[in-house]
Design a protein around this motif. Structure first.
Motif, PDB file in Angstrom:
ATOM      1  N   LEU A   7       0.827  -1.200   0.000  1.00  0.00           N
ATOM      2  CA  LEU A   7       0.000   0.000   0.000  1.00  0.00           C
ATOM      3  C   LEU A   7       0.864   1.253   0.000  1.00  0.00           C
ATOM      4  CD1 LEU A   7      -2.957  -0.426   2.535  1.00  0.00           C
ATOM      5  CD2 LEU A   7      -3.145   0.157   0.117  1.00  0.00           C
ATOM      6  N   GLN A  11      -2.480   5.310  -3.323  1.00  0.00           N
ATOM      7  CA  GLN A  11      -3.598   4.381  -3.450  1.00  0.00           C
ATOM      8  C   GLN A  11      -4.722   4.723  -2.472  1.00  0.00           C
ATOM      9  OE1 GLN A  11      -1.439   0.765  -2.836  1.00  0.00           O
ATOM     10  NE2 GLN A  11      -1.172   0.355  -5.029  1.00  0.00           N
ATOM     11  N   HIS A  41      -5.066   0.910 -10.035  1.00  0.00           N
ATOM     12  CA  HIS A  41      -4.860   1.028  -8.593  1.00  0.00           C
ATOM     13  C   HIS A  41      -6.021   0.392  -7.830  1.00  0.00           C
ATOM     14  CE1 HIS A  41      -1.169   3.309  -8.242  1.00  0.00           C
ATOM     15  NE2 HIS A  41      -1.571   4.143  -9.208  1.00  0.00           N
ATOM     16  N   LYS A  44      -5.420  -3.220  -7.498  1.00  0.00           N
ATOM     17  CA  LYS A  44      -4.453  -3.529  -6.442  1.00  0.00           C
ATOM     18  C   LYS A  44      -5.086  -3.420  -5.061  1.00  0.00           C
ATOM     19  CE  LYS A  44      -0.480  -1.941  -9.168  1.00  0.00           C
ATOM     20  NZ  LYS A  44       0.569  -0.892  -9.294  1.00  0.00           N
ATOM     21  N   LEU A  45      -5.924  -2.401  -4.880  1.00  0.00           N
ATOM     22  CA  LEU A  45      -6.603  -2.213  -3.598  1.00  0.00           C
ATOM     23  C   LEU A  45      -7.527  -3.390  -3.293  1.00  0.00           C
ATOM     24  CD1 LEU A  45      -7.441   1.589  -3.915  1.00  0.00           C
ATOM     25  CD2 LEU A  45      -6.083   0.573  -2.079  1.00  0.00           C
TER      26      LEU A  45
END
Length: 294
Positions: A7, A11, A41, A44-45
């Protein structure tokens, strides 16, 4: 690699923008990124938190229950980062940006003139937006960060919000100087049956808080006009033979006469409220301190 290593602040800011805007394109525009970058993003989160976070709908996103909870923690984290990078002392003169206040029609007349004067004097670079109080949308607007502060009455505010009492207020019965009711000494029953105008800013109807007070005496008001705001009611009073119950501070300086009553309506509080995520925000705390000293 632990999740915390996957993280970064960027983000979290993207998550915050998505939560507030409910749209990848709007979030991208706000952050100066491409929509594709925001989508990457978000992917990814979702992987880091093992949750979809936002579900697609026809005109944007809707946050999952987990994202609703996460948003409060993300806002606090980002605020803490901001504090870390900010000067140790808060100086209103150096503050810029925007502060949004949702206020009832009454609060716009009675509370905001003095507050805005102080804000303009002490924080000249701060831009202020005043918007009408929308009771049905308040939580959504404050949850998404689109409103920083609400000024209203306690019944309009969610129980979970921090509040500060500004002052105590009461309703007075008023009429134009030419109203026929002023030629008599009316009983409470006479007042209830007299044509009455109410202000119903939150929902258009023929019922107001004073109706519950009359009900205690077994009486029902004769409401003939429902107006969308307090400020217009005095004009209607001056063109009709009618009465209205208005907050005492909202009628100062107006060409209206108070009707003497056998009993007085209950007093009520005027309050300021905010979302818990802003409890430690320096600007928020400063604005609230100004209201407390008014």
């Amino acid at each position: 690699m632990s999740n915390i290593d996957r993280l970064d602040i960027k983000q979290l800011r993207i998550f915050q923008a998505l939560f507030r805007e409910r749209s990848a394109s709007k979030a991208a525009s706000q952050l100066g990124l491409t929509q594709q970058a925001v989508s990457e993003h978000l992917k990814k989160l979702r992987d880091v938190f093992d949750d979809r976070l936002f579900l697609r709908k026809t005109n944007g996103f809707i946050p999952t229950p987990f994202a609703e909870e996460l948003s409060v923690r993300v806002d606090k984290l980002l605020n803490d980062f901001q504090v870390l990078l900010s000067p140790t002392t808060f100086d209103p003169k150096t503050i810029s940006g925007m502060f949004v206040i949702a206020a009832t029609d009454y609060a716009q007349q009675v509370v905001l003139p003095s507050l805005i004067s102080t804000l303009r004097e002490q924080s000249p670079n701060l831009k202020i937006i005043v918007r009408d109080f929308e009771i049905d949308k308040l939580h959504e607007l404050m949850e998404s960060g689109k409103v920083n502060l609400a000024i209203a009455f306690p019944d309009y505010i969610p129980d979970t919000y921090p509040v500060v009492k500004l002052f105590e207020e009461h309703h007075v019965c008023v009429a134009s100087p030419s109203a026929s009711i002023l030629q008599t000494t009316p009983s409470l029953e006479d007042v209830a049956s007299y044509p009455s105008i109410i202000a119903s800013p939150s929902r258009p109807n023929f019922r107001g808080s004073i109706d519950d007070w009359f009900k205690q005496f077994g009486l029902k008001r004769n409401v003939v006009v429902s107006a969308p705001c307090f400020s217009i009611v005095p004009m209607y009073l001056n063109t009709t033979d009618s009465i209205a119950f208005l907050p005492s501070r909202a009628i100062k300086g107006l060409d209206l006469v108070e009707v003497t009553l056998e009993q007085s309506p209950d007093k009520f509080d005027v309050i300021a409220a905010w979302h818990p995520r802003y409890n430690e925000d320096a600007l928020q705390k400063w604005v609230i301190s100004l209201l407390e000293t008014e």
